[in-house]
Design a protein around this motif. Sequence first.
Motif, PDB file in Angstrom:
ATOM      1  N   PHE A  56      14.870  23.494 -59.193  1.00 63.31           N
ATOM      2  CA  PHE A  56      16.269  23.808 -59.465  1.00 63.31           C
ATOM      3  C   PHE A  56      16.835  24.481 -58.217  1.00 63.31           C
ATOM      4  CE2 PHE A  56      19.834  26.123 -61.277  1.00 63.31           C
ATOM      5  CZ  PHE A  56      20.353  25.182 -62.180  1.00 63.31           C
ATOM      6  N   PRO A  57      18.102  24.203 -57.887  1.00 68.56           N
ATOM      7  CA  PRO A  57      18.665  24.814 -56.680  1.00 68.56           C
ATOM      8  C   PRO A  57      18.659  26.338 -56.752  1.00 68.56           C
ATOM      9  CG  PRO A  57      20.061  23.019 -57.461  1.00 68.56           C
ATOM     10  CD  PRO A  57      19.047  23.265 -58.533  1.00 68.56           C
ATOM     11  N   ILE A  58      17.972  26.974 -55.792  1.00 65.25           N
ATOM     12  CA  ILE A  58      17.856  28.438 -55.755  1.00 65.25           C
ATOM     13  C   ILE A  58      18.090  28.921 -54.332  1.00 65.25           C
ATOM     14  CG2 ILE A  58      16.240  30.376 -55.970  1.00 65.25           C
ATOM     15  CD1 ILE A  58      15.030  29.026 -58.375  1.00 65.25           C
ATOM     16  N   ILE A  59      18.789  30.046 -54.251  1.00 67.24           N
ATOM     17  CA  ILE A  59      19.060  30.702 -52.954  1.00 67.24           C
ATOM     18  C   ILE A  59      18.536  32.131 -53.037  1.00 67.24           C
ATOM     19  CG2 ILE A  59      20.827  31.266 -51.258  1.00 67.24           C
ATOM     20  CD1 ILE A  59      22.733  29.465 -52.888  1.00 67.24           C
ATOM     21  N   VAL A  60      17.931  32.589 -51.951  1.00 68.18           N
ATOM     22  CA  VAL A  60      17.585  33.998 -51.790  1.00 68.18           C
ATOM     23  C   VAL A  60      18.404  34.526 -50.610  1.00 68.18           C
ATOM     24  CG1 VAL A  60      15.779  35.669 -51.233  1.00 68.18           C
ATOM     25  CG2 VAL A  60      15.267  33.691 -52.704  1.00 68.18           C
ATOM     26  N   LEU A  61      19.237  35.521 -50.859  1.00 67.40           N
ATOM     27  CA  LEU A  61      20.040  36.146 -49.806  1.00 67.40           C
ATOM     28  C   LEU A  61      19.496  37.560 -49.573  1.00 67.40           C
ATOM     29  CD1 LEU A  61      22.299  34.610 -51.995  1.00 67.40           C
ATOM     30  CD2 LEU A  61      23.561  34.782 -49.839  1.00 67.40           C
ATOM     31  N   TRP A  62      19.213  37.880 -48.273  1.00 70.43           N
ATOM     32  CA  TRP A  62      18.539  39.167 -47.998  1.00 70.43           C
ATOM     33  C   TRP A  62      19.159  39.828 -46.778  1.00 70.43           C
ATOM     34  CZ3 TRP A  62      14.901  41.463 -51.005  1.00 70.43           C
ATOM     35  CH2 TRP A  62      14.280  42.601 -50.500  1.00 70.43           C
ATOM     36  N   GLY A  63      19.191  41.152 -46.897  1.00 73.02           N
ATOM     37  CA  GLY A  63      19.652  41.937 -45.764  1.00 73.02           C
ATOM     38  C   GLY A  63      21.128  42.259 -45.852  1.00 73.02           C
ATOM     39  N   ASP A  64      21.567  43.101 -44.917  1.00 73.25           N
ATOM     40  CA  ASP A  64      22.960  43.519 -44.919  1.00 73.25           C
ATOM     41  C   ASP A  64      23.907  42.341 -44.701  1.00 73.25           C
ATOM     42  OD1 ASP A  64      22.180  46.103 -45.363  1.00 73.25           O
ATOM     43  OD2 ASP A  64      22.178  46.656 -43.233  1.00 73.25           O
ATOM     44  N   ASP A  65      23.463  41.344 -43.932  1.00 70.00           N
ATOM     45  CA  ASP A  65      24.311  40.184 -43.679  1.00 70.00           C
ATOM     46  C   ASP A  65      23.993  39.020 -44.620  1.00 70.00           C
ATOM     47  OD1 ASP A  65      21.844  39.806 -42.585  1.00 70.00           O
ATOM     48  OD2 ASP A  65      22.552  39.244 -40.593  1.00 70.00           O
ATOM     49  N   LEU A  66      23.162  39.277 -45.622  1.00 69.18           N
ATOM     50  CA  LEU A  66      22.863  38.290 -46.675  1.00 69.18           C
ATOM     51  C   LEU A  66      22.524  36.924 -46.087  1.00 69.18           C
ATOM     52  CD1 LEU A  66      25.630  39.234 -49.283  1.00 69.18           C
ATOM     53  CD2 LEU A  66      23.180  39.704 -49.429  1.00 69.18           C
ATOM     54  N   ARG A  67      21.373  36.911 -45.371  1.00 66.96           N
ATOM     55  CA  ARG A  67      20.934  35.651 -44.773  1.00 66.96           C
ATOM     56  C   ARG A  67      20.334  34.718 -45.822  1.00 66.96           C
ATOM     57  NH1 ARG A  67      20.712  35.401 -39.124  1.00 66.96           N
ATOM     58  NH2 ARG A  67      21.474  37.336 -38.155  1.00 66.96           N
ATOM     59  N   PHE A  68      20.506  33.410 -45.582  1.00 66.06           N
ATOM     60  CA  PHE A  68      20.180  32.375 -46.559  1.00 66.06           C
ATOM     61  C   PHE A  68      18.735  31.900 -46.424  1.00 66.06           C
ATOM     62  CE2 PHE A  68      24.266  32.066 -48.221  1.00 66.06           C
ATOM     63  CZ  PHE A  68      24.352  31.052 -49.172  1.00 66.06           C
ATOM     64  N   VAL A  69      18.074  31.874 -47.580  1.00 63.24           N
ATOM     65  CA  VAL A  69      16.821  31.143 -47.759  1.00 63.24           C
ATOM     66  C   VAL A  69      17.034  30.255 -48.979  1.00 63.24           C
ATOM     67  CG1 VAL A  69      14.367  31.313 -48.330  1.00 63.24           C
ATOM     68  CG2 VAL A  69      15.403  33.006 -46.778  1.00 63.24           C
ATOM     69  N   TYR A  70      16.703  28.976 -48.887  1.00 67.21           N
ATOM     70  CA  TYR A  70      16.967  28.062 -49.991  1.00 67.21           C
ATOM     71  C   TYR A  70      15.872  26.994 -50.069  1.00 67.21           C
ATOM     72  CZ  TYR A  70      19.055  25.330 -46.159  1.00 67.21           C
ATOM     73  OH  TYR A  70      19.273  24.665 -44.987  1.00 67.21           O
ATOM     74  N   ASN A  71      15.857  26.279 -51.165  1.00 65.98           N
ATOM     75  CA  ASN A  71      14.806  25.284 -51.387  1.00 65.98           C
ATOM     76  C   ASN A  71      15.343  23.856 -51.231  1.00 65.98           C
ATOM     77  OD1 ASN A  71      16.325  24.965 -53.679  1.00 65.98           O
ATOM     78  ND2 ASN A  71      14.719  25.601 -55.122  1.00 65.98           N
ATOM     79  N   ASP A  72      14.450  22.878 -51.445  1.00 72.28           N
ATOM     80  CA  ASP A  72      14.828  21.471 -51.273  1.00 72.28           C
ATOM     81  C   ASP A  72      15.934  21.056 -52.235  1.00 72.28           C
ATOM     82  OD1 ASP A  72      12.740  21.547 -49.507  1.00 72.28           O
ATOM     83  OD2 ASP A  72      11.844  19.663 -50.186  1.00 72.28           O
ATOM     84  N   ALA A  73      15.936  21.603 -53.462  1.00 70.39           N
ATOM     85  CA  ALA A  73      16.937  21.223 -54.451  1.00 70.39           C
ATOM     86  C   ALA A  73      18.338  21.640 -54.042  1.00 70.39           C
ATOM     87  CB  ALA A  73      16.578  21.829 -55.811  1.00 70.39           C
ATOM     88  N   TYR A  74      18.452  22.631 -53.155  1.00 70.10           N
ATOM     89  CA  TYR A  74      19.766  23.103 -52.722  1.00 70.10           C
ATOM     90  C   TYR A  74      20.292  22.318 -51.520  1.00 70.10           C
ATOM     91  CZ  TYR A  74      23.455  26.469 -51.549  1.00 70.10           C
ATOM     92  OH  TYR A  74      24.665  27.049 -51.288  1.00 70.10           O
ATOM     93  N   VAL A  75      19.412  21.566 -50.869  1.00 71.70           N
ATOM     94  CA  VAL A  75      19.806  20.850 -49.650  1.00 71.70           C
ATOM     95  C   VAL A  75      20.997  19.923 -49.880  1.00 71.70           C
ATOM     96  CG1 VAL A  75      19.052  19.129 -47.960  1.00 71.70           C
ATOM     97  CG2 VAL A  75      17.545  21.038 -48.548  1.00 71.70           C
ATOM     98  N   PRO A  76      21.010  19.066 -50.948  1.00 75.42           N
ATOM     99  CA  PRO A  76      22.168  18.168 -51.127  1.00 75.42           C
ATOM    100  C   PRO A  76      23.475  18.921 -51.361  1.00 75.42           C
ATOM    101  CG  PRO A  76      20.304  17.460 -52.474  1.00 75.42           C
ATOM    102  CD  PRO A  76      19.974  18.815 -51.958  1.00 75.42           C
ATOM    103  N   LEU A  77      23.404  20.134 -51.885  1.00 76.96           N
ATOM    104  CA  LEU A  77      24.615  20.895 -52.173  1.00 76.96           C
ATOM    105  C   LEU A  77      25.246  21.433 -50.891  1.00 76.96           C
ATOM    106  CD1 LEU A  77      23.171  20.683 -54.926  1.00 76.96           C
ATOM    107  CD2 LEU A  77      23.954  22.985 -55.436  1.00 76.96           C
ATOM    108  N   LEU A  78      24.447  21.522 -49.809  1.00 75.41           N
ATOM    109  CA  LEU A  78      24.970  22.001 -48.535  1.00 75.41           C
ATOM    110  C   LEU A  78      25.712  20.914 -47.779  1.00 75.41           C
ATOM    111  CD1 LEU A  78      22.032  24.202 -47.205  1.00 75.41           C
ATOM    112  CD2 LEU A  78      24.366  24.972 -47.636  1.00 75.41           C
ATOM    113  N   GLY A  79      25.376  19.665 -48.051  1.00 75.74           N
ATOM    114  CA  GLY A  79      25.994  18.574 -47.319  1.00 75.74           C
ATOM    115  C   GLY A  79      25.696  18.669 -45.840  1.00 75.74           C
ATOM    116  N   ALA A  80      26.741  18.573 -45.009  1.00 85.49           N
ATOM    117  CA  ALA A  80      26.571  18.589 -43.553  1.00 85.49           C
ATOM    118  C   ALA A  80      26.225  19.980 -43.029  1.00 85.49           C
ATOM    119  CB  ALA A  80      27.842  18.081 -42.878  1.00 85.49           C
TER     120      ALA A  80
END
Length: 631
Positions: A56-80
Amino acid sequence: MAVSDPAVPVGPPFAGDSEMARRMRTFPWATTSLGDPSGWPAALRAACDICLASRFPIIVLWGDDLRFVYNDAYVPLLGAKHPALGTPGEELWGEVWHIVGPMLRSVMETGESIWVENILLPVDRHGFLEETYWTYSYGPLRDDGGTIRGVFTSVSDTTERVVGERRISLLRELGARAGTARGVEEACRLVAGALEGAGKDIPHAAIHLRTPDGGVDPVPVAVGPAGTVPRPLPDGPGGWPLEEVVRTGRAVVIDDVRKRFGSLPAVDWPVPPDHAVLLPLPGETGAEPVGVMVLVTTSGRPLDEEYRAFLELVARQTASLINGAVAYRAQQRRAEELAELDRAKTLFFSNVSHEFRTPLTLITGPLAELRARSADIHPDLRGDLEVMHRNTLRLGKLVNTLLDFSRIEAGRMRARFESLDLAGLTTDLAGVFRSAMERAGLAYRVDCPPLPERVRVDRDMWEKIVFNLLGNALKFTLEGSVAVRLSAEGDRAVLRVSDTGSGVAAAEIPALFERFHRIENVRSRSNEGSGIGLALVRELVALHGGTITAESVEGEGTTFIVRLPFGGDHLPEASVTDADAPGRPALPERADTAEKALPYIGDALGTPSREPVTAGTAAGTATGTGVRRPP
């Protein structure tokens, strides 16, 4: 700043063979604010492992600038925007950060989770600002010291479902309007009205109809939104290619709307539309297009196959509404033509009837005198006199019926609704036919018990109703029986005239009460008749505020059912009388009634011989076997 806990053993980082697991292992984390993964808190490592393992599309945002970690299921949602690993959230989703950023900060500051469903986020992930909808949850992530350092997010792109439901709703609304338009322009306005609320998918629509010379009217008959008629720019490539659509019968896609017309209004969207689809509106059963529908598309959704299929369905529904209106108008014109033909036919016969009346009167007078002296006339001549008498009565009945029709149509039919003993009146009228029924070899039953209250009827009209129905039964019943029954059913008096005659085919029943309608190839005692008797019955019953219906089985018989309301509230006040006319009997004189019944009996029997059918032989007796007369 990275946080580490040497007491917690660190296993192999980011296990798995997914794309994002491989990218996580090779990404230069040490160059970011998160630092090397070996120093990450156990909670962050665990969250990343859950994220990478999930489908399932999941994102982990960490740190003061909320950096992105995501999985394969989230890749199509990012598009370009993919790959975007380790990118700060505001940098990755800058176009919507003013919407999602405050929610993320709220989770970080309060520790309370947030759930959002089908939220609109205008994102730029495919090279244009796109209308998208999302459902997601935000939950806090804590470091090993218990401080909230990140957000765990599960997310779903619900755009297709939200947009699909919206489009289906429009198609359903168009379908609900089918059959409601009574004209082509009204049908087009109904469609435009429905499209008023569909601006997110069709910010502008126009319907252009064919002209009598086969072209297309450049002025639309309906537009949506109302009053928005785009005009081509002087230095642009031109207007809508309407003629091309009609000539080819195919859709044409326009991808330079702004060059042609400038910026058209966009509904709830910051970017004006630049695409439109022009679709032919097919005529009925593959006929040539009746027009062209212009559907401007939103710049917030790609003009893909699903979008085009939706627009084609809109055009089809529109064509259906227009064709339905055309068919309705054609049927209405046909009905008007038939009504006019019917009126002309009735008027012609009415005029002829007036012309017949004077010579007919001049014939019947001397004929009555001759019949009065029939004892002095040779027997052969007496037979001729009876044939003449019977046919003058029949002609007089036809003349009077046609005149009744002309009076009804002109609104000059004068009724006198009296409060009468309908059972007694009906019994007497039905009794007139006894001798004729017995002469025809039919069993005849009259069952008219007293009703709980008197009924207001015009006795002359009721006489015609009963005589027509009984004459019809006698004519089409070659063997078996005829029955007359009167009863009270609820708030109505109900007369049933039943026979075991030839019956009526189911397809003929709807036309049974139409003027001049005759059923061909039916076994009957005679071929005489004008085809207007039952039509007159229906009109006379309607004047009483009643109804008449027929139940029939071909080859088994027919029952005519007349229902008249009790009371007088349903009748015109000016036609209701509470007292009988001076000197008028409560029930008609039998000899006079029998004389009036002769043409009905003559028509039914079609008596070709010179045997006299007189008032005396027609009347019989109302107290004979099978007749139940009220006391």
